[in-house]
Scaffold this motif. Structure first.
Motif, PDB file in Angstrom:
ATOM      1  N   VAL A  70       0.860  -1.188   0.000  1.00 50.20           N
ATOM      2  CA  VAL A  70       0.000   0.000   0.000  1.00 50.20           C
ATOM      3  C   VAL A  70       0.897   1.239   0.000  1.00 50.20           C
ATOM      4  CG1 VAL A  70      -1.964  -1.088   1.164  1.00 50.20           C
ATOM      5  CG2 VAL A  70      -0.159  -0.044   2.534  1.00 50.20           C
ATOM      6  N   ASP A  71       0.325   2.348  -0.413  1.00 46.08           N
ATOM      7  CA  ASP A  71       1.090   3.596  -0.419  1.00 46.08           C
ATOM      8  C   ASP A  71       1.372   4.098   0.990  1.00 46.08           C
ATOM      9  OD1 ASP A  71       1.275   4.015  -3.266  1.00 46.08           O
ATOM     10  OD2 ASP A  71      -0.869   4.481  -3.234  1.00 46.08           O
ATOM     11  N   LEU A  72       0.460   3.805   1.920  1.00 46.72           N
ATOM     12  CA  LEU A  72       0.564   4.372   3.261  1.00 46.72           C
ATOM     13  C   LEU A  72      -0.131   3.470   4.272  1.00 46.72           C
ATOM     14  CD1 LEU A  72       1.101   6.852   5.210  1.00 46.72           C
ATOM     15  CD2 LEU A  72      -1.160   7.690   4.500  1.00 46.72           C
ATOM     16  N   GLU A  73       0.537   3.258   5.411  1.00 48.71           N
ATOM     17  CA  GLU A  73      -0.105   2.661   6.582  1.00 48.71           C
ATOM     18  C   GLU A  73      -0.353   3.805   7.560  1.00 48.71           C
ATOM     19  OE1 GLU A  73       1.681  -1.468   7.704  1.00 48.71           O
ATOM     20  OE2 GLU A  73       3.145  -0.448   6.436  1.00 48.71           O
ATOM     21  N   LEU A  74      -1.616   4.107   7.793  1.00 47.51           N
ATOM     22  CA  LEU A  74      -2.000   5.281   8.572  1.00 47.51           C
ATOM     23  C   LEU A  74      -2.717   4.861   9.853  1.00 47.51           C
ATOM     24  CD1 LEU A  74      -2.364   8.385   8.821  1.00 47.51           C
ATOM     25  CD2 LEU A  74      -4.470   8.136   7.471  1.00 47.51           C
ATOM     26  N   VAL A  75      -2.162   5.274  10.985  1.00 45.54           N
ATOM     27  CA  VAL A  75      -2.790   5.024  12.284  1.00 45.54           C
ATOM     28  C   VAL A  75      -3.350   6.341  12.817  1.00 45.54           C
ATOM     29  CG1 VAL A  75      -2.446   4.305  14.674  1.00 45.54           C
ATOM     30  CG2 VAL A  75      -1.269   3.097  12.836  1.00 45.54           C
ATOM     31  N   LEU A  76      -4.636   6.359  13.098  1.00 44.12           N
ATOM     32  CA  LEU A  76      -5.301   7.533  13.650  1.00 44.12           C
ATOM     33  C   LEU A  76      -5.480   7.327  15.149  1.00 44.12           C
ATOM     34  CD1 LEU A  76      -8.112   7.874  10.951  1.00 44.12           C
ATOM     35  CD2 LEU A  76      -5.871   8.977  10.962  1.00 44.12           C
ATOM     36  N   ALA A  77      -4.956   8.261  15.949  1.00 44.79           N
ATOM     37  CA  ALA A  77      -5.043   8.176  17.409  1.00 44.79           C
ATOM     38  C   ALA A  77      -5.899   9.333  17.915  1.00 44.79           C
ATOM     39  CB  ALA A  77      -3.646   8.224  18.019  1.00 44.79           C
ATOM     40  N   LEU A  78      -7.121   9.044  18.345  1.00 40.30           N
ATOM     41  CA  LEU A  78      -8.089  10.073  18.740  1.00 40.30           C
ATOM     42  C   LEU A  78      -8.110  10.230  20.260  1.00 40.30           C
ATOM     43  CD1 LEU A  78      -8.894   9.333  15.819  1.00 40.30           C
ATOM     44  CD2 LEU A  78     -11.280   9.587  16.502  1.00 40.30           C
ATOM     45  N   ASP A  79      -7.969  11.456  20.711  1.00 37.25           N
ATOM     46  CA  ASP A  79      -7.961  11.758  22.141  1.00 37.25           C
ATOM     47  C   ASP A  79      -9.353  11.525  22.736  1.00 37.25           C
ATOM     48  OD1 ASP A  79      -7.547  12.728  24.674  1.00 37.25           O
ATOM     49  OD2 ASP A  79      -7.038  14.777  24.066  1.00 37.25           O
ATOM     50  N   ALA A  80      -9.408  10.676  23.769  1.00 40.93           N
ATOM     51  CA  ALA A  80     -10.658  10.453  24.505  1.00 40.93           C
ATOM     52  C   ALA A  80     -10.435  10.680  25.989  1.00 40.93           C
ATOM     53  CB  ALA A  80     -11.169   9.047  24.255  1.00 40.93           C
ATOM     54  N   GLY A 104      -3.723   1.620   3.880  1.00 41.49           N
ATOM     55  CA  GLY A 104      -4.255   0.858   5.002  1.00 41.49           C
ATOM     56  C   GLY A 104      -4.472   1.798   6.178  1.00 41.49           C
ATOM     57  N   VAL A 105      -5.606   1.652   6.868  1.00 46.33           N
ATOM     58  CA  VAL A 105      -5.961   2.559   7.965  1.00 46.33           C
ATOM     59  C   VAL A 105      -6.388   1.764   9.188  1.00 46.33           C
ATOM     60  CG1 VAL A 105      -7.550   4.364   8.740  1.00 46.33           C
ATOM     61  CG2 VAL A 105      -6.683   4.401   6.408  1.00 46.33           C
ATOM     62  N   ALA A 106      -5.916   2.210  10.356  1.00 43.01           N
ATOM     63  CA  ALA A 106      -6.413   1.715  11.636  1.00 43.01           C
ATOM     64  C   ALA A 106      -6.672   2.928  12.526  1.00 43.01           C
ATOM     65  CB  ALA A 106      -5.412   0.768  12.291  1.00 43.01           C
ATOM     66  N   CYS A 107      -7.614   2.817  13.434  1.00 48.25           N
ATOM     67  CA  CYS A 107      -7.988   3.961  14.272  1.00 48.25           C
ATOM     68  C   CYS A 107      -8.241   3.478  15.700  1.00 48.25           C
ATOM     69  CB  CYS A 107      -9.238   4.625  13.697  1.00 48.25           C
ATOM     70  SG  CYS A 107      -9.863   6.014  14.671  1.00 48.25           S
ATOM     71  N   PHE A 108      -7.740   4.244  16.687  1.00 45.32           N
ATOM     72  CA  PHE A 108      -8.018   3.916  18.082  1.00 45.32           C
ATOM     73  C   PHE A 108      -8.201   5.183  18.901  1.00 45.32           C
ATOM     74  CE2 PHE A 108      -3.426   4.496  18.162  1.00 45.32           C
ATOM     75  CZ  PHE A 108      -3.128   5.001  19.432  1.00 45.32           C
ATOM     76  N   ALA A 109      -8.903   5.032  20.024  1.00 42.59           N
ATOM     77  CA  ALA A 109      -9.073   6.116  20.988  1.00 42.59           C
ATOM     78  C   ALA A 109      -8.119   5.870  22.147  1.00 42.59           C
ATOM     79  CB  ALA A 109     -10.511   6.163  21.483  1.00 42.59           C
ATOM     80  N   TRP A 110      -7.664   6.946  22.771  1.00 43.00           N
ATOM     81  CA  TRP A 110      -6.683   6.795  23.846  1.00 43.00           C
ATOM     82  C   TRP A 110      -6.903   7.818  24.949  1.00 43.00           C
ATOM     83  CZ3 TRP A 110      -3.140  10.783  24.889  1.00 43.00           C
ATOM     84  CH2 TRP A 110      -3.102  11.816  23.938  1.00 43.00           C
ATOM     85  N   GLY A 111      -6.364   7.485  26.125  1.00 49.63           N
ATOM     86  CA  GLY A 111      -6.443   8.389  27.265  1.00 49.63           C
ATOM     87  C   GLY A 111      -5.243   8.170  28.168  1.00 49.63           C
ATOM     88  N   GLY A 112      -5.429   7.404  29.262  1.00 40.04           N
ATOM     89  CA  GLY A 112      -4.340   7.116  30.184  1.00 40.04           C
ATOM     90  C   GLY A 112      -3.336   6.138  29.604  1.00 40.04           C
ATOM     91  N   ASP A 113      -2.334   5.783  30.416  1.00 35.91           N
ATOM     92  CA  ASP A 113      -1.205   4.999  29.920  1.00 35.91           C
ATOM     93  C   ASP A 113      -1.620   3.650  29.339  1.00 35.91           C
ATOM     94  OD1 ASP A 113       1.578   5.151  29.515  1.00 35.91           O
ATOM     95  OD2 ASP A 113       1.948   3.765  31.160  1.00 35.91           O
ATOM     96  N   THR A 114      -2.628   3.026  29.932  1.00 34.39           N
ATOM     97  CA  THR A 114      -3.091   1.721  29.431  1.00 34.39           C
ATOM     98  C   THR A 114      -4.527   1.797  28.918  1.00 34.39           C
ATOM     99  OG1 THR A 114      -3.791   1.071  31.665  1.00 34.39           O
ATOM    100  CG2 THR A 114      -1.556   0.466  30.988  1.00 34.39           C
ATOM    101  N   GLU A 115      -4.985   2.998  28.630  1.00 34.51           N
ATOM    102  CA  GLU A 115      -6.354   3.183  28.133  1.00 34.51           C
ATOM    103  C   GLU A 115      -6.330   3.438  26.630  1.00 34.51           C
ATOM    104  OE1 GLU A 115      -9.165   5.166  31.429  1.00 34.51           O
ATOM    105  OE2 GLU A 115      -7.517   6.458  30.809  1.00 34.51           O
ATOM    106  N   GLN A 116      -6.495   2.380  25.883  1.00 30.16           N
ATOM    107  CA  GLN A 116      -6.609   2.482  24.431  1.00 30.16           C
ATOM    108  C   GLN A 116      -7.701   1.529  23.964  1.00 30.16           C
ATOM    109  OE1 GLN A 116      -3.303   1.326  25.497  1.00 30.16           O
ATOM    110  NE2 GLN A 116      -2.572   3.410  25.872  1.00 30.16           N
ATOM    111  N   ARG A 117      -8.429   1.957  22.951  1.00 28.33           N
ATOM    112  CA  ARG A 117      -9.503   1.115  22.416  1.00 28.33           C
ATOM    113  C   ARG A 117      -9.517   1.228  20.907  1.00 28.33           C
ATOM    114  NH1 ARG A 117     -15.826   2.517  22.364  1.00 28.33           N
ATOM    115  NH2 ARG A 117     -16.520   0.719  21.180  1.00 28.33           N
ATOM    116  N   VAL A 118      -9.374   0.091  20.223  1.00 29.45           N
ATOM    117  CA  VAL A 118      -9.400   0.085  18.766  1.00 29.45           C
ATOM    118  C   VAL A 118     -10.818   0.375  18.285  1.00 29.45           C
ATOM    119  CG1 VAL A 118      -9.081  -1.314  16.692  1.00 29.45           C
ATOM    120  CG2 VAL A 118      -7.442  -1.488  18.569  1.00 29.45           C
TER     121      VAL A 118
END
Length: 282
Positions: free
Chosen positions: A58-68, A106-120
């Motif tokens: 793919v041209d790009l592997e893009l990870v989106l990390a959204l602040d929650a 290719g795209v993946a997206c997750f939400a994040w907050g604290g050190d172990t708080e991530q959700r795909v």
């Protein structure tokens, strides 16, 4: 005085109760069997889809990390989500994807907050046309992002993004982490090692600071906070080939900022050489 109340159904229950229970148990077993079968078919389909894309260039592997994190209220999280969903429905973004040498990302997206708080929110997905882009947009739009109350941990978010990239089924010519936040690191493990590991692997970390954070009162307070936020993103977050920040001037500018940012990320930076394997998967 206690007494036993008899019912006209007592005899029926006594004679037919075991049969009724057996039938009920049989129905439940059949329902469970059908559920397991349906789940197995779903997992088989997902595995087949993953096998079909494994190793796909793919041209790009893009990870989106959204602040929650706790500093983002429900309205801001909804606008953040809507901004990314709208971007993947935008004809200009679709044209940018199709104009790449391979015409797919290719795209993946997750939400994040604290050190172990991530959700795909969106597992790795191939976008190679309008239908796939619309599916990603719908998945982001429909995701329920619960406020994560354990602080704002950029280090944890970047480590999680690195793990997602390591598990990607695609082979990207470039890899980008797009991280959005209205705050700075205030909890969790060190940010610098996580950032350095991604940069060393050739991954680009881009940032989108959401200005006017924390509801600071007065123009002077907002300006001071915005300067702190921009300085943090520029000095401690972004890095790697052609890294940049795309500030959003508050929640009202978020949708437009996401569009600008994705167009710039998906477009081919001049300093990226032709050919696959431009970043090192670990």
């Amino acid at each position: 005085m206690e007494f036993a109340r008899r019912s006209r159904y007592d005899g029926v229950i006594a004679t037919q109760g075991p049969l009724i229970l057996a039938r009920s148990f049989s129905i439940r077993i059949e329902a469970m069997r059908r559920l397991v079968l349906a789940l197995g078919l779903l997992l088989s389909a997902q595995a087949a889809e993953a096998d079909a894309t494994r190793g796909l260039p793919v041209d790009l592997e893009l990870v989106l990390a959204l602040d929650a994190s706790a500093s983002m209220d429900a309205e801001e999280r909804a606008i953040e989500r809507a901004g990314f969903a709208a971007a993947f429905r935008d004809p200009a973004v679709l044209r940018a994807i199709r104009s790449g040498p391979l015409g797919r990302i290719g795209v993946a997206c997750f939400a994040w907050g604290g050190d172990t708080e991530q959700r795909v929110l969106v597992a790795w997905t191939l976008i190679d046309g309008p239908a796939a882009a619309a599916a990603v947009a719908s998945a982001i739009d429909g995701a329920r992002i619960v406020r994560m109350r354990r602080g704002t941990a950029f280090g944890g978010a970047l480590r999680f993004a690195g793990a997602l990239l390591a598990a990607s089924p695609f082979e990207g010519r470039r890899a980008v982490v797009n991280i959005t936040s209205d705050g700075i690191q205030n909890v969790g493990s060190a940010l610098a090692p996580a950032r350095a590991g991604l940069i060393e692997a050739g991954v680009t970390i881009n940032g989108m600071p959401i200005l006017d954070g924390l509801g600071t009162a007065g123009s002077a307070g907002r300006q001071a906070w915005n300067a702190t936020l921009l300085g943090f993103f520029e000095g401690s977050v972004i890095g790697g080939p052609a890294a940049f920040i795309e500030p959003a001037g508050g929640a009202e500018d978020l949708v437009a900022a996401v569009r600008r940012k994705l167009l710039r990320e998906i477009g081919e930076p001049a300093l990226v050489a032709e050919g696959p394997g431009r970043w090192s998967r670990r």
